[in-house]
Scaffold this motif. Structure first.
Motif, PDB file in Angstrom:
ATOM      1  N   THR A   1       2.556 -23.010 -13.300  1.00 20.82           N
ATOM      2  CA  THR A   1       2.012 -24.287 -12.844  1.00 20.82           C
ATOM      3  C   THR A   1       0.590 -24.838 -13.668  1.00 20.82           C
ATOM      4  OG1 THR A   1       1.001 -25.490 -10.938  1.00 20.82           O
ATOM      5  CG2 THR A   1       0.295 -23.210 -11.404  1.00 20.82           C
ATOM      6  N   GLU A   2       0.464 -26.111 -13.368  1.00 17.47           N
ATOM      7  CA  GLU A   2      -0.516 -26.718 -14.481  1.00 17.47           C
ATOM      8  C   GLU A   2      -1.888 -26.773 -13.733  1.00 17.47           C
ATOM      9  OE1 GLU A   2      -1.471 -30.862 -16.712  1.00 17.47           O
ATOM     10  OE2 GLU A   2       0.095 -30.563 -15.537  1.00 17.47           O
ATOM     11  N   GLU A   3      -2.810 -25.970 -14.581  1.00 23.24           N
ATOM     12  CA  GLU A   3      -4.150 -25.975 -14.255  1.00 23.24           C
ATOM     13  C   GLU A   3      -5.047 -26.273 -15.200  1.00 23.24           C
ATOM     14  OE1 GLU A   3      -6.087 -22.185 -12.146  1.00 23.24           O
ATOM     15  OE2 GLU A   3      -4.324 -22.665 -10.983  1.00 23.24           O
TER      16      GLU A   3
ATOM     17  N   MET B   1      -0.879 -24.416 -18.837  1.00 26.04           N
ATOM     18  CA  MET B   1       0.025 -23.553 -18.122  1.00 26.04           C
ATOM     19  C   MET B   1      -0.212 -22.227 -17.659  1.00 26.04           C
ATOM     20  SD  MET B   1       2.502 -25.856 -17.350  1.00 26.04           S
ATOM     21  CE  MET B   1       3.357 -27.069 -17.771  1.00 26.04           C
TER      22      MET B   1
ATOM     23  N   LEU C   1       2.485 -17.904 -12.209  1.00 25.19           N
ATOM     24  CA  LEU C   1       2.172 -17.860 -10.880  1.00 25.19           C
ATOM     25  C   LEU C   1       2.664 -16.274 -10.658  1.00 25.19           C
ATOM     26  CD1 LEU C   1       3.434 -21.148  -9.512  1.00 25.19           C
ATOM     27  CD2 LEU C   1       1.237 -20.112  -9.357  1.00 25.19           C
TER      28      LEU C   1
ATOM     29  N   PHE D   1       2.959 -24.170  -2.896  1.00 22.66           N
ATOM     30  CA  PHE D   1       3.663 -24.809  -3.988  1.00 22.66           C
ATOM     31  C   PHE D   1       5.126 -25.378  -3.317  1.00 22.66           C
ATOM     32  CE2 PHE D   1       0.782 -22.288  -6.213  1.00 22.66           C
ATOM     33  CZ  PHE D   1       0.390 -23.061  -7.314  1.00 22.66           C
TER      34      PHE D   1
ATOM     35  N   ILE E   1       8.599 -24.595 -13.676  1.00 23.71           N
ATOM     36  CA  ILE E   1       7.089 -25.256 -13.323  1.00 23.71           C
ATOM     37  C   ILE E   1       7.137 -25.508 -11.746  1.00 23.71           C
ATOM     38  CG2 ILE E   1       5.547 -27.280 -13.770  1.00 23.71           C
ATOM     39  CD1 ILE E   1       6.697 -27.464 -16.770  1.00 23.71           C
ATOM     40  N   LEU E   2       6.288 -25.012 -11.067  1.00 27.66           N
ATOM     41  CA  LEU E   2       5.996 -25.595  -9.978  1.00 27.66           C
ATOM     42  C   LEU E   2       4.687 -26.498  -9.486  1.00 27.66           C
ATOM     43  CD1 LEU E   2       6.788 -22.250  -7.839  1.00 27.66           C
ATOM     44  CD2 LEU E   2       8.430 -23.965  -8.272  1.00 27.66           C
ATOM     45  N   SER E   3       4.786 -27.529  -8.681  1.00 23.79           N
ATOM     46  CA  SER E   3       3.747 -28.099  -8.344  1.00 23.79           C
ATOM     47  C   SER E   3       3.253 -27.689  -6.897  1.00 23.79           C
ATOM     48  CB  SER E   3       4.313 -29.651  -8.524  1.00 23.79           C
ATOM     49  OG  SER E   3       5.366 -29.958  -7.404  1.00 23.79           O
ATOM     50  N   LYS E   4       1.963 -28.162  -6.942  1.00 22.87           N
ATOM     51  CA  LYS E   4       1.264 -27.863  -5.574  1.00 22.87           C
ATOM     52  C   LYS E   4       1.579 -28.487  -4.467  1.00 22.87           C
ATOM     53  CE  LYS E   4      -2.721 -26.102  -7.920  1.00 22.87           C
ATOM     54  NZ  LYS E   4      -4.050 -25.818  -7.977  1.00 22.87           N
TER      55      LYS E   4
END
Length: 153
Positions: free
Chosen positions: A37-39, A43, A46, A85, A106-109
């Motif tokens: 995930t993007e933080e 990247m 998780l 997510f 990629i997972l989004s919140k």
């Protein structure tokens, strides 16, 4: 002549059976990758995400860095799931030529704010005030409270 026809039909049946058997066998693929995930514009892996095969009881978890590895068949669908997510799905194509395949998923919140819930033991605050004022306080409870609030305590 009859033996030739029988032999030819038996040979054709065997050829069609072998051809159909070869088409029914799904291609098995070692599917691995990283769930991220993007933080803060980076990247981040998780940890402990669920990677499952839809419609089966097969699946795995990602490690502390988000890495996973699972054996799948072509034309199966993978689901990537982590609490907080949105789920992501990936259909394994039947056009893969290699026995190994790697992806970055990629997972989004997915955060949901719920409205505030105020719970009262009585139907409304006025009812609470009436019950509180009507409460009978025993003398022994008053003595215990006075003792707890004394300077000695």
């Amino acid at each position: 002549m009859m033996l030739r026809t029988l032999t030819l039909s038996l040979l054709l049946t065997i050829c069609f059976t072998v051809k159909m058997y070869g088409q029914d066998q799904p291609h098995v693929v070692q599917f691995s990758g990283k769930v991220v995930t993007e933080e803060n514009n980076e990247m981040v892996g998780l940890p402990y995400a669920v990677v499952g095969v839809v419609g089966t009881h097969r699946g795995t978890f990602t490690d502390i860095d988000g890495f996973f590895s699972i054996v799948v068949r072509t034309n199966e669908t993978l689901v990537f799931s982590v609490l907080g997510f949105k789920d992501a799905f990936y259909h394994v194509p039947d056009t893969l030529t290699s026995d190994r395949y790697t992806i970055f998923q990629i997972l989004s919140k997915d955060t949901i704010l719920l409205p505030e819930a105020v719970i009262y033991p009585w139907p409304d605050p006025d009812h609470f005030n009436r019950e509180f004022l009507a409460m009978d306080v025993y003398d022994d409870l008053e003595d215990i409270a006075a003792e707890n609030l004394s300077e000695k305590a």
